[in-house]
Design a protein around this motif. Structure first.
Motif, PDB file in Angstrom:
ATOM      1  N   ALA A  21      50.684  45.466  53.021  1.00 41.40           N
ATOM      2  CA  ALA A  21      49.668  46.395  53.518  1.00 41.40           C
ATOM      3  C   ALA A  21      48.603  46.663  52.468  1.00 41.40           C
ATOM      4  O   ALA A  21      47.678  47.437  52.712  1.00 41.40           O
ATOM      5  N   GLY A  22      48.727  46.056  51.297  1.00 39.21           N
ATOM      6  CA  GLY A  22      47.752  46.256  50.236  1.00 39.21           C
ATOM      7  C   GLY A  22      48.201  47.315  49.242  1.00 39.21           C
ATOM      8  O   GLY A  22      49.257  47.925  49.375  1.00 39.21           O
ATOM      9  N   TYR A  23      47.356  47.534  48.248  1.00 41.45           N
ATOM     10  CA  TYR A  23      47.662  48.487  47.180  1.00 41.45           C
ATOM     11  C   TYR A  23      47.174  49.872  47.584  1.00 41.45           C
ATOM     12  O   TYR A  23      45.983  50.081  47.806  1.00 41.45           O
ATOM     13  N   HIS A  24      48.101  50.823  47.662  1.00 39.10           N
ATOM     14  CA  HIS A  24      47.785  52.189  48.069  1.00 39.10           C
ATOM     15  C   HIS A  24      47.146  52.933  46.890  1.00 39.10           C
ATOM     16  O   HIS A  24      47.714  52.982  45.794  1.00 39.10           O
ATOM     17  N   THR A  25      45.987  53.505  47.132  1.00 41.01           N
ATOM     18  CA  THR A  25      45.258  54.221  46.088  1.00 41.01           C
ATOM     19  C   THR A  25      45.447  55.723  46.257  1.00 41.01           C
ATOM     20  O   THR A  25      46.145  56.179  47.162  1.00 41.01           O
ATOM     21  N   TYR A  26      44.801  56.510  45.389  1.00 37.07           N
ATOM     22  CA  TYR A  26      44.967  57.959  45.376  1.00 37.07           C
ATOM     23  C   TYR A  26      43.605  58.599  45.643  1.00 37.07           C
ATOM     24  O   TYR A  26      42.818  58.819  44.714  1.00 37.07           O
ATOM     25  N   PRO A  27      43.286  58.881  46.897  1.00 35.88           N
ATOM     26  CA  PRO A  27      41.917  59.235  47.261  1.00 35.88           C
ATOM     27  C   PRO A  27      41.400  60.533  46.658  1.00 35.88           C
ATOM     28  O   PRO A  27      40.189  60.716  46.563  1.00 35.88           O
ATOM     29  N   ASP A  28      42.295  61.440  46.250  1.00 37.14           N
ATOM     30  CA  ASP A  28      41.826  62.664  45.619  1.00 37.14           C
ATOM     31  C   ASP A  28      41.636  62.502  44.118  1.00 37.14           C
ATOM     32  O   ASP A  28      41.120  63.410  43.456  1.00 37.14           O
ATOM     33  N   MET A  29      42.018  61.354  43.562  1.00 37.71           N
ATOM     34  CA  MET A  29      41.871  61.088  42.137  1.00 37.71           C
ATOM     35  C   MET A  29      40.817  60.022  41.836  1.00 37.71           C
ATOM     36  O   MET A  29      40.461  59.831  40.671  1.00 37.71           O
ATOM     37  N   GLU A  30      40.348  59.340  42.863  1.00 36.12           N
ATOM     38  CA  GLU A  30      39.450  58.214  42.602  1.00 36.12           C
ATOM     39  C   GLU A  30      38.693  57.846  43.868  1.00 36.12           C
ATOM     40  O   GLU A  30      39.126  58.152  44.987  1.00 36.12           O
ATOM     41  N   VAL A  31      37.558  57.214  43.666  1.00 34.32           N
ATOM     42  CA  VAL A  31      36.794  56.614  44.759  1.00 34.32           C
ATOM     43  C   VAL A  31      36.703  55.122  44.456  1.00 34.32           C
ATOM     44  O   VAL A  31      36.245  54.725  43.377  1.00 34.32           O
ATOM     45  N   VAL A  32      37.173  54.306  45.375  1.00 36.97           N
ATOM     46  CA  VAL A  32      37.160  52.857  45.213  1.00 36.97           C
ATOM     47  C   VAL A  32      36.122  52.283  46.166  1.00 36.97           C
ATOM     48  O   VAL A  32      36.199  52.507  47.380  1.00 36.97           O
ATOM     49  N   GLN A  33      35.155  51.557  45.625  1.00 34.88           N
ATOM     50  CA  GLN A  33      34.077  50.996  46.422  1.00 34.88           C
ATOM     51  C   GLN A  33      33.915  49.514  46.116  1.00 34.88           C
ATOM     52  O   GLN A  33      34.540  48.978  45.193  1.00 34.88           O
ATOM     53  N   LEU A  34      33.059  48.852  46.896  1.00 36.23           N
ATOM     54  CA  LEU A  34      32.763  47.437  46.704  1.00 36.23           C
ATOM     55  C   LEU A  34      31.267  47.258  46.488  1.00 36.23           C
ATOM     56  O   LEU A  34      30.454  48.019  47.031  1.00 36.23           O
ATOM     57  N   LEU A  35      30.904  46.248  45.685  1.00 31.35           N
ATOM     58  CA  LEU A  35      29.501  45.902  45.539  1.00 31.35           C
ATOM     59  C   LEU A  35      29.348  44.395  45.398  1.00 31.35           C
ATOM     60  O   LEU A  35      30.301  43.673  45.094  1.00 31.35           O
ATOM     61  N   ASP A  36      28.138  43.947  45.623  1.00 28.52           N
ATOM     62  CA  ASP A  36      27.804  42.535  45.453  1.00 28.52           C
ATOM     63  C   ASP A  36      27.832  42.229  43.956  1.00 28.52           C
ATOM     64  O   ASP A  36      27.069  42.816  43.194  1.00 28.52           O
TER      65      ASP A  36
END
Length: 481
Positions: free
Chosen positions: A291-306
């Motif tokens: 299911a992928g790597y579970h992150t911690y949304p209240d501790m970090e923001v994970v985004q994507l860029l070109d």
């Protein structure tokens, strides 16, 4: 109250917006020398970054932006540097009330409160092109422990498990994160290092149920442990740290089968470059598709860029770079941090189909540190090439219409060669373009290309079609495999 992994999307969005606002306004912009200068140069007002979506206003940066000449000492400019007066002006509500009460009752207690939140005490080393230190305060370590307790929940590891941590010893994010996870989870843990004899000696001493190993060397270590007769049959969980590839997963599983271990669950974990916590795969998905790597949304923001332009990925971008913003951390301030990891696909949100957690998940097919690769030219010493910096030197040049960068093994002498093919703009002098490109790539990427070649659009099409010995990393960058 819902737990960290069960909040509704609306509640989570509100919490994250508030955390972003506090991190930017009260921590990063006023107290990190690097970011204070960066905000001024970009003309960004801290109060204008008040939501997760506003982070796109902040230019993404990486280690070369902080340390352009590769001097790791300059990473100190990331570290939050406040004073007791400054803390009282910017601390979040609950911490401020506690601190001010202590200031009134006992000045020394107030000073200890400020130091606990803002003074760096612990360092790990990280980096892709070069090694640099990442600082943590005592309050940061509380967050690392909290993330570790959550990681144990995702893994399905409890206080009844006995942990043998066979990661290489040293000041690394992964080592520190596992140690604090064991403390926070209440699990007895033995941190042996990666020497097979030391690991085997510990396995004979304790009834280990969890083995933590580096993904790249997992199969080799398990084989060596089996060869020297270490007891492995009691293992219930094997954690592969470092975003294991399908090949590494398969090799580790084969090694376990050969060692007589049946039923052990293989779980991947990963900490992007610069991060201070580990993400993990949920135990429920181990029997099927990850299911992928579970992150911690209240501790970090994970985004994507070109990775080539640094912009939000368009529809034609098949692989995007992970960008990390840490929330609540008071040591090294990582805001819109370019990790060098490539992801094919989107970051999943909503409910996990395996465990039901409401946390963002990074695809398990993540290519770790794909954008910074080894480079061993014929002349000069071995180094690294930051493909992001190479792209940054070429994207937007008015005298270049299109380009390709190719890192491959030379058929002549087996050394590495970095070829940059450029299509000069109409009216541009090809010789001047190639010289200018070579100069800019050297400044940005820290190495001189083997050759800069003036090409035509047809030439680039031929390069795309002839992929022998290389594999496309992004739209215009290819590396050897």
């Amino acid at each position: 109250m819902p737990t960290w992994d069960r909040r509704s999307p609306a509640a989570l969005a509100k919490l994250r917006d508030q955390a972003v606002r506090e991190q930017v306004r009260d921590v990063v912009a006023p107290f990190s020398p690097f970011w204070k200068e960066r905000f001024t140069e970009a003309g960004i007002k801290p109060h204008s970054v008040s939501r997760v979506r506003d982070l796109a206003k902040v230019p993404a940066v990486g280690e070369r932006d902080v340390c352009p000449d590769g001097d790791p000492a300059k990473a100190a400019r990331l570290v939050v540097q406040t004073t007791e007066t400054g803390y009282a002006l910017h601390a979040p509500g609950p911490s401020l009330r506690k601190a001010l009460w202590r200031r009134t009752a006992n000045v020394d207690a107030y000073k200890r409160q400020v130091e606990g939140d803002t003074r760096a005490t612990t360092y790990v080393f990280d980096g892709l092109g070069f090694r640099y230190p990442i600082a943590s305060t005592r309050s940061d370590l509380d967050l690392v422990a909290r993330a570790g307790a959550r990681l144990w929940q995702v893994f399905g590891v409890t206080s009844n498990d006995v942990i043998v941590n066979a990661l290489p010893l040293g000041p690394s994010t992964e080592q520190l994160a596992i140690q604090y996870a064991a403390i926070a989870g209440g699990s007895p843990a033995f941190h042996t290092g990666s020497d097979p004899e030391d690991v085997a000696r510990t396995l004979r001493l304790v009834p280990a149920s969890v083995l933590v190993v580096d993904a790249a060397g997992a199969s080799r270590l398990i084989d060596e442990l089996a060869d020297i007769g270490a007891p492995l049959t009691g293992l219930k969980t094997v954690v592969l740290v470092g975003a294991p590839t399908p090949v590494e997963r398969g090799a580790a599983r084969q090694a376990l089968v050969a060692a007589g271990v049946s039923g052990a669950v293989l779980l991947g974990a990963h900490a992007p470059s610069g991060a201070r916590v580990l993400w993990g795969e949920c135990r429920e998905s181990a029997a099927g598709v990850s299911a992928g790597y579970h992150t911690y949304p209240d501790m970090e923001v994970v985004q994507l860029l070109d990775p080539e332009t640094g912009d939000t990925p368009g529809a034609d971008v098949r692989t995007a770079e992970l960008v990390l913003t840490q929330l609540g951390f008071r040591g090294s301030a990582l805001l819109r941090w370019r990790t060098g990891d490539l992801v094919a696909g989107e970051i999943e949100t909503g409910r996990c189909s395996s465990c039901g957690r409401m946390t963002p998940r990074v695809p398990e097919t993540i290519a770790r540190a794909a954008l910074v690769t080894d480079y061993k030219p014929t002349r000069g010493s071995a180094t690294n090439v930051d493909l992001r910096a190479l792209a940054g030197a070429l994207v937007g040049r008015p005298d270049v219409v299109d380009w390709r960068g190719v890192l491959r093994t030379s058929q002549r002498d087996g050394a590495d060669e970095l070829l940059v093919h450029v299509v000069p703009a109409t009216g541009a002098d090809a010789a001047e373009v190639t010289v200018g490109v070579a100069r800019d790539v050297r400044v940005a990427a820290g190495t001189l290309p083997s050759q800069v070649i003036a090409a035509t659009p047809e030439d680039l099409a031929g390069i795309d079609a002839d992929a022998r010995g290389v594999q496309r990393v992004t739209r215009r960058l290819s590396v050897r495999m």
